[in-house]
Design an enzyme around this catalytic site. Structure first.
Site, PDB file in Angstrom:
ATOM      1  CE  LYS A  35      -6.532 -11.081   2.673  1.00 44.93           C
ATOM      2  NZ  LYS A  35      -5.020 -11.692   2.893  1.00 44.93           N
TER       3      LYS A  35
ATOM      4  CE  LYS B  25       0.100  -8.577   5.773  1.00 43.63           C
ATOM      5  NZ  LYS B  25      -0.807  -9.924   5.353  1.00 43.63           N
TER       6      LYS B  25
ATOM      7  N   GLY C 208       1.352 -13.871  11.318  1.00 45.04           N
ATOM      8  CA  GLY C 208       2.502 -14.120  10.397  1.00 45.04           C
ATOM      9  C   GLY C 208       1.950 -13.720   8.726  1.00 45.04           C
ATOM     10  CG  ASP C 209       2.272 -11.797   4.798  1.00 44.46           C
ATOM     11  OD1 ASP C 209       1.189 -11.988   4.538  1.00 44.46           O
ATOM     12  OD2 ASP C 209       3.308 -11.263   4.045  1.00 44.46           O
TER      13      ASP C 209
ATOM     14  CB  SER D   4      -6.068 -15.456  12.437  1.00 45.37           C
ATOM     15  OG  SER D   4      -4.816 -15.459  12.077  1.00 45.37           O
TER      16      SER D   4
HETATM   17  P1  NDP Z   1       6.549 -17.609   3.542  1.00 44.76           P
HETATM   18  O1  NDP Z   1       7.630 -16.728   4.039  1.00 44.76           O
HETATM   19  O2  NDP Z   1       6.289 -19.021   4.399  1.00 44.76           O
HETATM   20  O3  NDP Z   1       6.964 -18.128   1.954  1.00 44.76           O
HETATM   21  C1  NDP Z   1       6.946 -17.484   0.847  1.00 44.76           C
HETATM   22  C2  NDP Z   1       7.572 -18.105  -0.427  1.00 44.76           C
HETATM   23  O4  NDP Z   1       7.398 -17.245  -1.244  1.00 44.76           O
HETATM   24  C3  NDP Z   1       8.883 -18.437  -0.301  1.00 44.76           C
HETATM   25  O5  NDP Z   1       8.987 -19.837  -0.907  1.00 44.76           O
HETATM   26  C4  NDP Z   1       9.722 -17.421  -0.854  1.00 44.76           C
HETATM   27  O6  NDP Z   1      10.929 -17.861  -1.556  1.00 44.76           O
HETATM   28  C5  NDP Z   1       8.589 -16.988  -1.817  1.00 44.76           C
HETATM   29  N1  NDP Z   1       8.870 -15.499  -1.930  1.00 44.76           N
HETATM   30  C6  NDP Z   1       8.799 -14.573  -1.208  1.00 44.76           C
HETATM   31  N2  NDP Z   1       9.051 -13.294  -1.632  1.00 44.76           N
HETATM   32  C7  NDP Z   1       9.376 -13.567  -2.768  1.00 44.76           C
HETATM   33  C8  NDP Z   1       9.906 -12.551  -3.815  1.00 44.76           C
HETATM   34  N3  NDP Z   1       9.889 -11.336  -3.828  1.00 44.76           N
HETATM   35  N4  NDP Z   1      10.076 -13.285  -5.060  1.00 44.76           N
HETATM   36  C9  NDP Z   1      10.087 -14.546  -5.303  1.00 44.76           C
HETATM   37  N5  NDP Z   1       9.598 -15.295  -4.569  1.00 44.76           N
HETATM   38  C10 NDP Z   1       9.266 -14.744  -3.018  1.00 44.76           C
HETATM   39  O7  NDP Z   1       5.263 -16.950   3.431  1.00 44.76           O
HETATM   40  P2  NDP Z   1       3.706 -17.260   3.169  1.00 44.76           P
HETATM   41  O8  NDP Z   1       3.695 -18.512   2.646  1.00 44.76           O
HETATM   42  O9  NDP Z   1       3.278 -17.218   4.330  1.00 44.76           O
HETATM   43  O10 NDP Z   1       3.006 -16.048   2.143  1.00 44.76           O
HETATM   44  C11 NDP Z   1       3.064 -16.309   0.881  1.00 44.76           C
HETATM   45  C12 NDP Z   1       2.352 -15.189   0.184  1.00 44.76           C
HETATM   46  O11 NDP Z   1       0.784 -15.748   1.039  1.00 44.76           O
HETATM   47  C13 NDP Z   1       2.481 -13.781   0.529  1.00 44.76           C
HETATM   48  O12 NDP Z   1       1.899 -13.024  -0.565  1.00 44.76           O
HETATM   49  C14 NDP Z   1       1.409 -13.497   1.612  1.00 44.76           C
HETATM   50  O13 NDP Z   1       1.070 -12.291   1.722  1.00 44.76           O
HETATM   51  C15 NDP Z   1       0.204 -14.513   1.387  1.00 44.76           C
HETATM   52  N6  NDP Z   1      -0.589 -14.741   2.391  1.00 44.76           N
HETATM   53  C16 NDP Z   1      -0.117 -15.409   3.803  1.00 44.76           C
HETATM   54  C17 NDP Z   1      -0.860 -15.910   4.539  1.00 44.76           C
HETATM   55  C18 NDP Z   1      -0.371 -16.737   5.616  1.00 44.76           C
HETATM   56  O14 NDP Z   1      -1.394 -16.842   6.659  1.00 44.76           O
HETATM   57  N7  NDP Z   1       0.924 -16.978   5.889  1.00 44.76           N
HETATM   58  C19 NDP Z   1      -2.425 -15.390   4.445  1.00 44.76           C
HETATM   59  C20 NDP Z   1      -2.861 -14.972   3.313  1.00 44.76           C
HETATM   60  C21 NDP Z   1      -1.893 -14.617   2.273  1.00 44.76           C
HETATM   61  P3  NDP Z   1      12.450 -17.369  -0.458  1.00 44.76           P
HETATM   62  O15 NDP Z   1      12.334 -18.501   0.617  1.00 44.76           O
HETATM   63  O16 NDP Z   1      13.395 -17.496  -1.699  1.00 44.76           O
HETATM   64  O17 NDP Z   1      12.278 -16.116  -0.304  1.00 44.76           O
HETATM   65  O1  2IT Z   2      -2.580 -11.838   4.377  1.00 42.02           O
HETATM   66  C1  2IT Z   2      -2.895 -12.472   5.375  1.00 42.02           C
HETATM   67  O2  2IT Z   2      -4.245 -12.495   5.331  1.00 42.02           O
HETATM   68  C2  2IT Z   2      -2.414 -12.730   6.489  1.00 42.02           C
HETATM   69  N1  2IT Z   2      -0.917 -12.808   6.389  1.00 42.02           N
HETATM   70  C3  2IT Z   2      -2.837 -13.615   7.581  1.00 42.02           C
HETATM   71  C4  2IT Z   2      -3.335 -12.409   8.640  1.00 42.02           C
HETATM   72  C5  2IT Z   2      -3.876 -13.229   9.726  1.00 42.02           C
HETATM   73  O3  2IT Z   2      -4.189 -12.147  10.699  1.00 42.02           O
HETATM   74  O4  2IT Z   2      -4.054 -14.184  10.236  1.00 42.02           O
END
Ligand code: NDP
Ligand code: 2IT
Length: 449
Positions: free
Chosen positions: A118, A130, A169-170, A381
């Site tokens: 990515k 990670k 974050g993630d 980022s």
């Molecule tokens: P958040 O913690 O902000 O939100 C996660 C969301 O997904 C919540 O609604 C949560 O529900 C739900 N969720 C998490 N785990 C589960 C599970 N095991 N089963 C069902 N629902 C689940 O995280 P993000 O929005 O940052 O991340 C979401 C996805 O995006 C992840 O796959 C992450 O790796 C990916 N991602 C994030 C990036 C970023 O910049 N933040 C960048 C690229 C990818 P609940 O509150 O009930 O747990």
């Molecule tokens: O999955 C992802 O790309 C992230 N959670 C963001 C990673 C970052 O360094 O901004």
């Protein structure tokens, strides 16, 4: 349509599976990339000679540590912390931290592996890594989260740095957690080193648009896929899973591009609002009050909450999984297709199982895999790191324009690479081959290290 594994690559995959027993998510992520690479080896025999695939599947460094902390009742709690520094061929290790009870080494390794490709696709000078912990922030007080973050950073600080490894974050790690960790890093090291973490607050070194970037970027990527098909978001019904950072800003950009999101979820259930999801309310519930999505219907009585329901049963033209890995299985994919879905953009990492991916590829819909579609977060980022290095801060408009251009370039690169390797329209192959080739060339240049 789904490529069979090449005979030169197959023994490498077998070795990876044998050497990493029980890490099923890591196996899945590696298999998916390796399935794309047969034609790359034909064109670049030097990659086989230099054992690039074997080396790329082995993290450069894996750190596992104890995270002890004291809860509000005075009890000692122990969690496990991880940082997998996967590949630094293109720049410092870069990637998020995930705090979720399901976290173990196999999850962090799959995420770190995906991150390598990515980050290469982003076109910016960042390697892949990670980390995270099996700590569950849900239901914890701010003080507990702070003590956990401080303990986590008390070990992690010695492994990171602006030129070494730059976490962000993630799942379960947002502005609050980054604040506590950055504060502790600053205290321990006696350095105000902005570039050591991204996703920082706007008052202390953060970048505008970083909060929105993953979701906005994913919507931009889908927009590009639709454009190729002379189509757009205009008038499309969309379903976005999750209601966290990625889901919220995916929905915001879908709105701006003329689509309508009718459903979103959390791990307990989903909301269906045929008038269109009220995003300000979702932000209030999730970002400010940290409550469950079920409380949406306290305000919108005509919306429906389906506890434990399957969100992919809601008919839509565009699906954007933005919660977690393996949330769309083969049956869900077939159901989405039957209900008229023409585009899928993965905001989450590896949200579709191999059977689901196969169904989308065979149906030849516009399918944007996570490592391409959600690269806008990490790309922004890297823009935050650029601003930190110059002690500068850019406007929202400028930063968003950069993000949009980056997503267009990633789309173009994946599209052209898919054609180059004989699978036009297959963004999975396009992303895997383009990302791999970039990292592989750098690794060849560096010799055996
Ligand atoms: P958040 O913690 O902000 O939100 C996660 C969301 O997904 C919540 O609604 C949560 O529900 C739900 N969720 C998490 N785990 C589960 C599970 N095991 N089963 C069902 N629902 C689940 O995280 P993000 O929005 O940052 O991340 C979401 C996805 O995006 C992840 O796959 C992450 O790796 C990916 N991602 C994030 C990036 C970023 O910049 N933040 C960048 C690229 C990818 P609940 O509150 O009930 O747990
Ligand atoms: O999955 C992802 O790309 C992230 N959670 C963001 C990673 C970052 O360094 O901004």
């Amino acid at each position: 349509m789904t490529p069979l594994i090449d005979e030169k690559v197959e023994p490498i995959l077998k070795e990876v599976l044998d050497r990493n027993p029980g890490e099923v998510e890591f196996h899945q992520a590696v298999r998916e990339v390796l399935e794309s690479l047969g034609p790359v080896l034909v064109k670049h025999p030097e990659f086989a000679e230099h054992k690039i695939i074997e080396r790329i599947c082995e993290p450069e460094r894996q750190i596992i540590f104890r995270v002890p902390w004291v809860d509000d009742k005075g009890n000692v709690q122990i969690n496990r912390g991880f940082r997998v520094e996967f590949n630094s061929a293109l720049g410092p290790y870069k990637g998020g931290l995930r705090f979720h009870p399901s976290v173990y080494l196999g999850i962090i390794k799959f995420l770190g592996f995906e991150q390598v490709f990515k980050n290469a696709l982003s076109g910016l000078p960042i390697g892949g890594g990670k980390g995270g912990s099996d700590f569950d922030p849900k239901g914890k007080s701010d003080a507990e989260v702070m003590r956990f973050c401080q303990s986590f950073m008390t070990e992690l600080y010695r492994h990171i740095g602006e030129h070494t490894d730059v976490p962000a974050g993630d799942i379960g790690v947002g502005g609050r957690e980054i604040g506590y960790m950055f504060g502790q890093y600053k205290r321990i090291t006696n350095r105000w080193e902005a570039g050591v973490m991204t996703g920082k607050g706007l008052d202390w070194g953060g970048s505008l648009v970083r909060t929105e970037a993953t979701g906005y970027g994913a919507a931009f990527f889908v927009d590009e896929m639709l454009k190729v098909r002379n189509d757009s978001f205009e008038g499309k019904t969309c379903v976005v899973s999750g209601s966290g950072n990625v889901a919220i800003y995916t929905m915001e950009k879908i709105d701006e591009l003329g689509g309508k999101t009718v459903a979103c979820s959390d791990s307990n259930g989903y909301i269906y609002d045929e008038k269109g999801i009220d995003l300000e309310l979702v932000k209030q519930i999730k970002e400010i009050e940290r409550r469950r999505i079920s409380t949406y219907i306290d305000v919108h009585k005509d919306a429906k909450y389906i506890a434990k329901g399957n969100i992919w049963e809601i008919p839509c033209q565009v699906a954007m999984p933005s919660a977690t890995q393996n949330e769309i299985n083969g049956k869900d994919a077939i159901l989405l297709l039957k209900n008229g879905c023409i585009a899928v953009g993965e905001g989450a990492n590896m949200p579709t199982t191999p059977k689901g991916v196969k169904a989308f590829l065979e149906a030849e819909i516009a399918y944007g895999p996570g490592k391409a579609a959600n690269a806008g977060g990490v790309a922004t980022s890297a823009l935050e790191m650029q601003q930190n290095a110059r002690r500068d801060s850019w406007t929202f408009k400028h930063t968003e324009n950069r993000l949009r251009e980056i997503m267009q370039t990633i789309h173009q690169n994946c599209y052209e690479t898919a054609e180059e390797f004989g699978t036009p329209g297959n963004y999975v192959n396009g992303a895997n081959c383009a990302g791999f080739i970039k990292v592989a060339k750098a690794m060849v240049a560096f010799g055996v290290i």
